[in-house]
Design a protein around this motif. Sequence first.
Motif, mmCIF file in Angstrom:
data_model
loop_
_atom_site.group_PDB
_atom_site.id
_atom_site.type_symbol
_atom_site.label_atom_id
_atom_site.label_comp_id
_atom_site.label_asym_id
_atom_site.label_seq_id
_atom_site.Cartn_x
_atom_site.Cartn_y
_atom_site.Cartn_z
ATOM 1 N N CYS A 156 0.828 -1.212 0.000
ATOM 2 C CA CYS A 156 0.000 0.000 0.000
ATOM 3 C C CYS A 156 0.862 1.262 0.000
ATOM 4 O O CYS A 156 0.563 2.238 -0.693
ATOM 5 C CB CYS A 156 -0.931 -0.006 1.210
ATOM 6 S SG CYS A 156 -2.242 -1.255 1.133
ATOM 7 N N ASN A 157 1.943 1.254 0.779
ATOM 8 C CA ASN A 157 2.863 2.397 0.789
ATOM 9 C C ASN A 157 3.456 2.632 -0.590
ATOM 10 O O ASN A 157 3.617 3.779 -1.013
ATOM 11 C CB ASN A 157 3.982 2.176 1.793
ATOM 12 C CG ASN A 157 3.549 2.276 3.246
ATOM 13 O OD1 ASN A 157 4.260 1.880 4.152
ATOM 14 N ND2 ASN A 157 2.355 2.800 3.481
ATOM 15 N N GLN A 158 3.808 1.548 -1.290
ATOM 16 C CA GLN A 158 4.367 1.683 -2.624
ATOM 17 C C GLN A 158 3.358 2.271 -3.605
ATOM 18 O O GLN A 158 3.731 2.842 -4.626
ATOM 19 C CB GLN A 158 4.879 0.325 -3.135
ATOM 20 C CG GLN A 158 6.049 -0.238 -2.351
ATOM 21 C CD GLN A 158 7.247 0.688 -2.363
ATOM 22 O OE1 GLN A 158 7.773 1.031 -3.410
ATOM 23 N NE2 GLN A 158 7.690 1.103 -1.179
ATOM 24 N N ALA A 159 2.071 2.106 -3.293
ATOM 25 C CA ALA A 159 1.018 2.684 -4.132
ATOM 26 C C ALA A 159 0.660 4.096 -3.680
ATOM 27 O O ALA A 159 -0.267 4.710 -4.224
ATOM 28 C CB ALA A 159 -0.225 1.804 -4.099
ATOM 29 N N GLY A 160 1.384 4.618 -2.690
ATOM 30 C CA GLY A 160 1.161 5.980 -2.237
ATOM 31 C C GLY A 160 0.153 6.119 -1.114
ATOM 32 O O GLY A 160 -0.171 7.235 -0.707
ATOM 33 N N LEU A 161 -0.360 5.009 -0.584
ATOM 34 C CA LEU A 161 -1.349 5.054 0.488
ATOM 35 C C LEU A 161 -0.675 5.165 1.848
ATOM 36 O O LEU A 161 0.406 4.598 2.075
ATOM 37 C CB LEU A 161 -2.224 3.799 0.475
ATOM 38 C CG LEU A 161 -3.207 3.629 -0.688
ATOM 39 C CD1 LEU A 161 -3.871 2.265 -0.604
ATOM 40 C CD2 LEU A 161 -4.268 4.727 -0.649
ATOM 41 N N VAL A 162 -1.325 5.858 2.764
ATOM 42 C CA VAL A 162 -0.918 5.865 4.162
ATOM 43 C C VAL A 162 -1.669 4.738 4.872
ATOM 44 O O VAL A 162 -2.886 4.609 4.735
ATOM 45 C CB VAL A 162 -1.235 7.220 4.831
ATOM 46 C CG1 VAL A 162 -1.010 7.142 6.337
ATOM 47 C CG2 VAL A 162 -0.367 8.313 4.228
ATOM 48 N N VAL A 163 -0.951 3.921 5.609
ATOM 49 C CA VAL A 163 -1.545 2.776 6.299
ATOM 50 C C VAL A 163 -1.515 3.027 7.802
ATOM 51 O O VAL A 163 -0.505 3.482 8.347
ATOM 52 C CB VAL A 163 -0.792 1.472 5.963
ATOM 53 C CG1 VAL A 163 -1.336 0.305 6.778
ATOM 54 C CG2 VAL A 163 -0.893 1.167 4.469
ATOM 55 N N ILE A 164 -2.617 2.722 8.453
ATOM 56 C CA ILE A 164 -2.709 2.822 9.915
ATOM 57 C C ILE A 164 -2.955 1.412 10.428
ATOM 58 O O ILE A 164 -4.046 0.860 10.252
ATOM 59 C CB ILE A 164 -3.839 3.781 10.335
ATOM 60 C CG1 ILE A 164 -3.628 5.166 9.705
ATOM 61 C CG2 ILE A 164 -3.907 3.888 11.851
ATOM 62 C CD1 ILE A 164 -4.832 6.075 9.830
ATOM 63 N N ALA A 165 -1.940 0.808 11.022
ATOM 64 C CA ALA A 165 -2.000 -0.591 11.439
ATOM 65 C C ALA A 165 -2.067 -0.679 12.958
ATOM 66 O O ALA A 165 -1.258 -0.065 13.652
ATOM 67 C CB ALA A 165 -0.780 -1.346 10.917
ATOM 68 N N SER A 166 -3.024 -1.442 13.476
ATOM 69 C CA SER A 166 -3.209 -1.575 14.913
ATOM 70 C C SER A 166 -3.082 -3.040 15.306
ATOM 71 O O SER A 166 -3.981 -3.845 15.022
ATOM 72 C CB SER A 166 -4.591 -1.027 15.310
ATOM 73 O OG SER A 166 -4.827 -1.222 16.687
ATOM 74 N N PHE A 167 -1.961 -3.372 15.937
ATOM 75 C CA PHE A 167 -1.678 -4.750 16.343
ATOM 76 C C PHE A 167 -0.986 -4.736 17.707
ATOM 77 O O PHE A 167 -0.154 -3.866 17.979
ATOM 78 C CB PHE A 167 -0.762 -5.445 15.326
ATOM 79 C CG PHE A 167 -1.397 -5.664 13.982
ATOM 80 C CD1 PHE A 167 -2.020 -6.861 13.678
ATOM 81 C CD2 PHE A 167 -1.384 -4.655 13.035
ATOM 82 C CE1 PHE A 167 -2.615 -7.053 12.442
ATOM 83 C CE2 PHE A 167 -1.978 -4.839 11.795
ATOM 84 C CZ PHE A 167 -2.595 -6.048 11.489
#
Length: 627
Positions: free
Chosen positions: A520-531
């Motif tokens: 997703c980052n490579q596609a320009g998206l910001v990811v919010i991951a909760s783990f």
Amino acid sequence: MPILKDDKGRSLLRISTAGSVDDGKSTLIGRLLHDTKGLYEDQLAALQKNKLTVGGAIDFAAITDGLRAEREQGITIDVAYRYFSTQKRHFILADTPGHEQYTRNMATGASTSSLAIVLIDARHGITVQTKRHAFISSLLEIPRIIVAINKMDLVGWSEQVYEDIKTEFTGFASRLNIRNIDFIPVSALLGDNIVNRSQNTPWYSGPTIIQRLEDVYVESDQNMVDFRFPVQLVQRPHQDFRGYAGTIAAGVIHAGDEVVILPSGQTSRIRAIHTFDGELETAFAPMSVTLTLADAVDISRGDMIVRKNNVPQARHEFEAMMIWMSAEPLVCRKNYLVRHTTRYSNVMISDIKYMVKIDDLSSEPADGLRMNEIGRVSLTSALPLFVDTYQKIRQTGSFILVDPISHETVAAGMIIDRAAQSVEAVGGALHLTRTISQVSVNEREERQKYRGITFWFTGLSGSGKSTIAAILERRLFDAGINAMLLDGDNLRLGLCQDLGFDKKSRSENLRRAAEVAHLCNQAGLVVIASFISPFKSDREIVRACIGDDRYFEIFVDTPLEICEQRDVKGLYKKARAGEIKSFTGIDSPFERPEQPSLQVSTEWMSADECVELIVTASKELLYSRDR
């Protein structure tokens, strides 16, 4: 050539020399050859005939400065190899250039060495080029350096000068990966402490150059554990013989050993080990042999034969320290050819992490590399490469880049990325070829004016991670940023529904989440991951997969007793009752992040206040164009 044979216990030592211009490398080598009787009478006669003498004495530099341009300019340009022997050992010595312009030649000459001699002119002390050569020697995993402090006769054999240089170099080298350093005061022109001990340095009690070269123990340098055999040539002299020729890169192999062939994953056994002198029961690195197998297996040049339970990683993506050798600057996203062992593939440099400043070993952002500059880069290969780290095995941890149009060698690299994810080394997955997008991540980010990064929330269940993450997603979206929430429970209900909750499955769950975030980052998206991601080792794998420059770790540090009081999902209650095993905080530990990007707590902050702090702290990473 008989001189290269390890006969009667005499081993072979490969040496390289380095140092600044006019430090006296060629003179030292000429003196070393002369005083060890490594020159033939016809060579001495040729020096006299061509008037390559100084005041009737031999001009020792002329022995190794073989090119006319070198003699005219008084500098070394190309790498000159010399062979000589003593009663204890055989030597191959590479005389490498000292001028900055020819740093690439120095790296080439030093790449196979077990010991480097770095010369320092006692009058001038340590220069930037001295540091550059020491740093490259460290990069190339040369474990031993002899620092020859030369021209001591021109400083009156001063012990203080010797000690000052020794102290300064030791301080610089303390940040390098060099196991052993010897400091020897010498005069290459006069021969002091080269072969014969000098009477001019009564304050020095260490070995001479030749004594150190004869006594250094290098037999343990070769990796004899991990068997690697890149196939160079398939030999088929007649229909009853099919052999696979090449040089053993590392390890030991015996007739009858079970092996696996990469990339096919097929298994077989070694039927026989063939050499020019006949069959062997055992072969080891760096022998050149031809292997035959017990089964008919499809193998071609570029494949690799390894032990079944000891395989290298098969990677499409990896990181490396790289020395740029071309006059044409490095261009990100441009296609190059990579040669790794005997395997070729199209490759692209996807990112430059940083460039190294040689004078103080600091790093600085870079959008390219020019000739002789050194940097850390990320590469993406179309075909999987079977790699080890350079520190583990030089041959499978190194590569060169070639310009596909001019066929010029443009760079040499040492693989250092130990945590990048790899394709399983056996099985059909290795037949996959990665497709490289025609739209680069840089182009996407230039258009949208922000970078694709990952906010990784870690903390106990009930700490408030998911609540903060959801508010952050809304906040970023309202600000015109395409952000996607990657929640642990949602992932478990879909992509990871096949996984259990044992430690191995939890690690795999996080690995998959990191891979999704990376794409997703490579596609320009910001990811919010909760783990929860309680273990440091798992978070390090996540960080390596996403990349340091796109990873923003947020530790939601809320005390266990408060998380348990909330118990929104009733999980703590079930864990206390024994209904849930290995629950983080109850019967499984949480390893606190030592250096998160940001630390917040819902014990004394509201979720909105946490989001405000996160937005402020992440602005530089999110909007920076210099990474």
